[in-house]
Enzyme design. Sequence first.
Site, PDB file in Angstrom:
ATOM      1  N   ARG A   1       0.828  -1.214   0.000  1.00 34.35           N
ATOM      2  CA  ARG A   1       0.000   0.000   0.000  1.00 34.35           C
ATOM      3  C   ARG A   1       0.859   1.259   0.000  1.00 34.35           C
ATOM      4  O   ARG A   1       0.424   2.310  -0.452  1.00 34.35           O
ATOM      5  CB  ARG A   1      -0.910   0.011   1.227  1.00 34.35           C
ATOM      6  CG  ARG A   1      -1.910  -1.119   1.264  1.00 34.35           C
ATOM      7  CD  ARG A   1      -2.705  -1.091   2.562  1.00 34.35           C
ATOM      8  NE  ARG A   1      -3.295  -2.390   2.861  1.00 34.35           N
ATOM      9  CZ  ARG A   1      -3.951  -2.672   3.971  1.00 34.35           C
ATOM     10  NH1 ARG A   1      -4.092  -1.736   4.902  1.00 34.35           N
ATOM     11  NH2 ARG A   1      -4.452  -3.866   4.169  1.00 34.35           N
TER      12      ARG A   1
ATOM     13  N   GLU B   1     -10.791  -1.411  -5.917  1.00 34.13           N
ATOM     14  CA  GLU B   1     -11.326  -0.513  -4.903  1.00 34.13           C
ATOM     15  C   GLU B   1     -10.408   0.679  -4.662  1.00 34.13           C
ATOM     16  O   GLU B   1      -9.206   0.587  -4.861  1.00 34.13           O
ATOM     17  CB  GLU B   1     -11.499  -1.284  -3.582  1.00 34.13           C
ATOM     18  CG  GLU B   1     -12.189  -0.486  -2.484  1.00 34.13           C
ATOM     19  CD  GLU B   1     -11.812  -0.972  -1.097  1.00 34.13           C
ATOM     20  OE1 GLU B   1     -12.597  -0.725  -0.166  1.00 34.13           O
ATOM     21  OE2 GLU B   1     -10.730  -1.564  -0.943  1.00 34.13           O
TER      22      GLU B   1
END
Length: 488
Positions: free
Chosen positions: A102, A173
């Site tokens: 991330r 997403e």
Amino acid sequence: MTGTLEITNSKLPDSVFDAEREGVLQSWHTGADVDFEAGLARQHALPSEKRFSAALADADETGKTLLQPRAGVALQREHTALMEGLAPYCDVLPTTIDAYTRHNRYDEAQDGIDRSRAAGTSLLNGFPAVNHGVEGCTRLVETVSKPIQVRHGTPDARLLAEVTLSSGFSSYEGGGISYNIPYAKNIPLEQSIRHWQYCDRLVGRFEEHGIRINREPFGPLTGTLVPPFVSHVVAIIEGLLALEQGVRCITLGYGQAGNLVQDVAALRSLRRLGHHYFQNAGYDDYQLTTVFHQWMGGFPEDEAKATAVICLGALAAKQARATKIIVKTPHEASGIPSLEANQAGLKATRQMVNMIADQNRNDGNEILTEVEVIEAEVHAVMRAVLKLGKGDIARGAVLAFESGVMDIPFAPAIGNAGKLTPVRDNHGALRIFETGNVPLPKDVMAFHRDRIAERARSEGREVSFDMVVDDVRAISASKLIGRPSVAA
């Protein structure tokens, strides 16, 4: 603007995208295996039962509510086994990405993979898809029996998008606001919005070649006392940004707040508001669905109490006519849930959804009032955002956060004002304690103040910030929300 990047809501030209893509694919060695034409072939070869957009369309048409867990582990074989273990209990699958990925720290993700192999167990909190590359991700997609989505939390998700979409993942997403302000501290908003324009343009390119990939802005934001209008504005803006880049399948999300009436009203209003702003911007060829996230705040440690929280979320989602539910587990308070804990959460949710399948037509006056309040709040903030951006929603969003017109409660980003303060009323619905610089209408604020005062009278105390502190801890402490602190 505070940054050096001038952001606009305009489709990225092919020349700009292609030049940028070269650098993105060179940022980690597995990018060399990404080939758009090969990715198109993999996507075209997917059977309909593995296409996320098809599952969403069918659910919306038939009134079915899809269930999806959140799960991911470090190693390919173990992650595939986890997905196969979840598949019988859910309708669509996730792949939750690890924290190193991330933050684009692929070296550390690789170290986590190596240590996990040595330890014989996952030492990462998700699946490092970039490190496993196109080959590993393709094997995963080919093995599982249901549509699979990338769920993460990445401000710069460009390489992750390239690898996973080329491999056959059919839903992605996140967004430039929802995966920055609630997740990061020092990343300029214009930078993350621009990086997500790349992700959306990549999805748009697939769409132009007949491949419909679902995009889902992250609805819950911080997951802590987020008023519905706050997350709605972010979702609508990210939807508009995606549509401009060619995305045509969008799922707008909302995180459970805890009051049944307000939660039902929130999700129902989100779909209507989405259509309103998308169509007013000139878009009419899109597929819009909704997702309800079960409680994203602190969970009780006791499994029975945690299961009750899960069931309340299932009830609210079905009453709200959500297309999809993100399902939590009874082990949320104790760390990364096991396969068995995920199965338990899915079974509890399925049971509740099935029991009330024919009872989801609640349209009482309380719900209608909440819908009116939420819509008035959203329209007020959206007008201000568009005015700041002189009609450009991307510029407007950046300037709105700079000025505090947009403000997400309890977000870590230094670019977030942090002055908007929510509190619960006597029935547990979220109200506004302090507006900060958010331009809410006077009649709406009078409504909030009346509801907060009603709680203060009921509890025999003054309206104060102590109420906010109590509300943050209520569910995890197994206490009632919006009422005196009585143990449940």
